[in-house]
Design an enzyme around this catalytic site. Structure first.
Site: not given
Lengths: 298, 230
Positions: A1-3, A32
Site C-alpha cells: 500500500m502507498c498513497g 497509507r
C-alpha cells in the site's frame, strides 16, 4: 500500500496555496504510507535550470561541488541548501551538470533537473518531511506527492518517491511491478542508469527511455501499459501538468476530482475532501488502462 | 438531501471519531442517525445489527456499511471500495458512484447504487440483491454464487466470470462475458423479477428491456467424462 496525490491548479490565484493544499492531501495519505514520503513542486518555468540534489552523507561540500560545476558547464551555479537537500541554480546546461555530479559526487543523488521542478524526499513521518522542506509555504502551478509503505525494496531514502524520468518529469507509483528486474536489465542495455533496486524507478526509467526515443508522454504511457507487468497507479508530473494511469485490471485505487479551479488525483477521496470547493467537484474513478492528462500549455 | 424527520442524533465527524459513531450505532436498537462531514472516512456504519435508519451526508471511504444487518444506510455522495461488503440484510443505498467490490460476498438484503459501480461489483455474492442505476466495471459478479445483480447501464469486460448460480440482468451493452457465463432467455418470470427489483430499488426502467445472463454450469459441475482426471 502507498498513497499518491497530485494537484493541478487551473486558477492562477490559487498558486500561492499550492504547497498548503498539497500538504493537506499528503496528511490524509499518511496511514497509507507512513515510512517515507516525497514531493515534486512545479513552478512557472523560469530562465534558470534547477537541479534538486540529495546528500546521502549529509556531509557534502556543496560549495566545492558548485565550484567544480561552474568550471565544467562554464556558467555560474548558485546553491540553496535545505537540510540534506540542495537546489543548484544555473543558466548552464542542466544535463551536463547532472552527469558531472553523478560522475564526481558519490554521496549525492540527483533527484531532478528542470526549469520548473523542485523535488524533495525523505524517510520517516510524511508530515514531518513536508514540514522539514516547507511544503505548505511553497507556491507553484502543480505538484505530485507520495507516501510510501515499502513492499518491494528497503525503507531507505533512495526508495522514496518521486523518481525523475527526465527533464522536468517525475513519477509516483502505488503498486508493485513483477518484471522490474528483467526490465531494468533491458533498459541498462539501452543506456539508462539506475540508482536503486526499486521497482518504481524502473517505471520512471522506462518512460524516460521511451521519451528519449521520441515518444510523447502519452505515447510512452500507452507503451508502458504493454510492457509493465504488475499493479500500478502512476501519477506523472511534467513541466506543464500531470498524467494519471492505472494498470489494466485496476488493482490499485485512484480517484480524480475536477472543479473550475483545480484538478486533483489521489489514492482515496479523503485526500481530496479538504480542497476548496470540493462539494461542487466532478468526481470519478479513472478507468483501467486509460491515460488522463492535464496541461497548462493546452 | 433533506434530513430524515426521524433523525434522533447527528454525528459530525469534524467533532467525533468513526469509533464513537460506530460505537453509538452498535448500542442503538432503533432510531434515525445522521452522519455529517464524513470526508471519505473508512468503515462508516459498519457492523450494524438493528433496524436503524442511517444517513451519511457526503462521501464515504472504504467498507461503508460493511456486514450490515437489518439497518437501512443511505450515502448521499460516493462510496469507496467494498461498500456493503458481506451485507446480511437491510438496505444500503448510495446516491452517487461506488468504487470496487460493491457488496462483495453479500448474503442478503438490498444494495442500490444510483450512479455507477467500478470493477468487481458483486464479487462472490451469496444471496444479496444488487441494483446499479449506471454501469458496472470489469469482472462484476466474479464467482457469484446466489442473488440477483441488476444493471440499468452497461457492464464491463468479463461479466460473471466463473459464476455459480447468481442471476444477472443488464439493460445496456455487455463488453464481454467471463468464463462459463452465458446469455439466457428472458421469460415472463424473469421480467417479473426485474420489475420487482426495480420497484424495491425505486428506479425507473422498462423491465422488458433487460437481458439475462447466468451460469452455463460447465465449470463447477462434475462431469463423469472427466473421471480419468481424478
Amino acid at each position: 500500500m502507498c498513497g499518491i496525490v497530485g494537484l493541478f491548479l487551473k486558477n492562477e490565484d490559487l498558486q500561492p496555496e499550492l504547497g498548503r493544499l498539497t500538504s493537506l492531501m499528503v496528511h490524509e495519505m499518511v496511514d497509507r504510507g507512513p515510512d517515507s514520503a516525497g514531493f515534486a513542486v512545479y513552478e512557472t518555468p523560469g530562465e534558470m535550470t534547477k537541479i534538486s540534489c540529495l546528500s546521502l552523507t549529509e556531509k557534502t561540500d556543496w560549495k566545492a561541488l558548485s565550484d567544480d560545476l561552474q568550471k565544467v558547464i562554464e556558467a555560474p551555479v548558485e546553491v540553496q541548501v535545505i537540510e540534506d537537500h540542495a537546489i543548484l541554480y544555473t543558466t548552464g546546461d542542466g544535463a551536463v551538470a547532472r552527469n558531472r555530479i553523478i560522475e564526481i559526487a558519490a554521496d549525492v543523488t540527483v533527484l531532478s533537473v528542470g526549469h520548473a521542478i523542485e523535488l524533495f524526499k525523505g524517510i520517516g513521518d510524511p508530515d514531518a518531511i513536508a514540514d522539514r522542506f516547507g511544503l505548505s509555504q511553497r507556491t507553484g502551478r502543480h505538484a505530485i506527492a507520495h507516501t510510501r509503505m515499502a513492499t518491494e525494496s528497503a525503507v531507505v531514502i533512495a526508495g522514496s518517491h518521486p523518481f525523475s524520468t527526465g527533464a522536468d518529469t517525475c513519477l509516483v507509483h502505488n503498486g508493485s511491478l513483477s518484471n522490474h528486474n528483467r526490465l531494468r536489465e533491458n533498459l541498462r542495455r539501452q543506456g539508462e542508469s539506475f540508482q536503486t533496486e526499486n521497482d518504481s524507478e524502473v517505471a520512471a526509467g522506462y518512460l524516460a527511455w521511451r521519451m528519449r526515443q521520441g515518444d510523447t508522454l502519452e505515447a510512452a504511457i500507452e507503451q508502458a501499459l504493454q510492457d509493465l507487468d504488475g499493479f500500478y497507479t502512476l501519477a506523472i508530473g511534467t513541466r506543464d501538468g500531470f498524467a494519471v494511469v492505472r494498470d489494466p485490471i485496476a488493482c490499485k485505487p485512484a480517484i480524480i476530482a475536477e472543479t473550475q479551479d483545480w484538478v486533483a488525483m489521489s489514492s482515496e477521496y479523503r485526500a481530496i475532501a479538504r480542497l476548496p470547493g470540493v462539494s461542487h467537484a466532478n468526481i470519478w474513478e479513472p478507468e483501467p488502462a486509460t491515460v488522463y492528462a492535464w496541461s497548462h500549455a493546452a | 438531501m433533506t434530513p430524515d424527520p426521524s433523525v434522533a442524533a447527528d454525528f459530525d465527524l469534524e467533532h467525533c471519531t468513526v469509533r464513537e459513531l460506530n460505537g453509538a450505532l452498535h448500542q442503538a436498537l432503533s432510531g434515525g442517525f445522521r452522519v455529517l462531514n464524513p470526508g471519505g472516512a473508512h468503515a462508516l456504519a459498519c457492523g450494524l445489527d438493528a433496524p436503524l435508519e442511517v444517513h451519511i451526508d457526503g462521501h464515504a471511504g472504504y467498507y461503508c456499511a460493511g456486514m450490515n444487518k437489518s439497518a437501512n444506510v443511505t450515502v448521499t455522495g460516493n462510496a469507496g471500495t467494498g461498500c456493503a461488503e458481506n451485507i446480511m440484510s437491510g438496505e444500503v443505498r448510495v446516491q452517487g458512484d461506488v468504487s470496487q467490490s460493491l457488496a462483495a460476498t453479500g448474503h442478503g438484503g438490498l444494495v442500490v447504487v444510483e450512479g455507477s459501480a467500478s470493477a468487481r461489483a458483486g464479487i462472490s455474492m451469496k444471496g444479496v440483491d444488487i441494483v446499479v442505476g449506471g454501469d458496472v466495471g470489469h469482472m462484476s459478479a466474479f464467482m457469484a454464487q446466489a442473488g440477483r445483480l441488476l444493471v440499468l447501464g452497461q457492464a464491463g469486460p468479463d461479466l460473471g466470470d466463473s459464476i455459480y448460480e447468481a442471476q444477472l440482468y443488464v439493460r445496456g451493452k455487455v463488453a464481454s462475458l467471463g468464463a462459463d457465463c452465458e446469455e439466457k432467455p428472458m421469460e415472463a418470470e424473469h421480467t417479473a423479477i426485474v420489475a420487482e427489483l426495480l420497484e424495491r430499488a425505486r428506479l425507473d426502467a422498462d423491465a422488458a428491456s433487460f437481458r439475462r445472463y447466468g451460469s452455463a454450469r460447465k465449470l463447477y459441475h462434475f462431469s463423469v467424462d472427466n473421471m480419468d482426471a481424478y
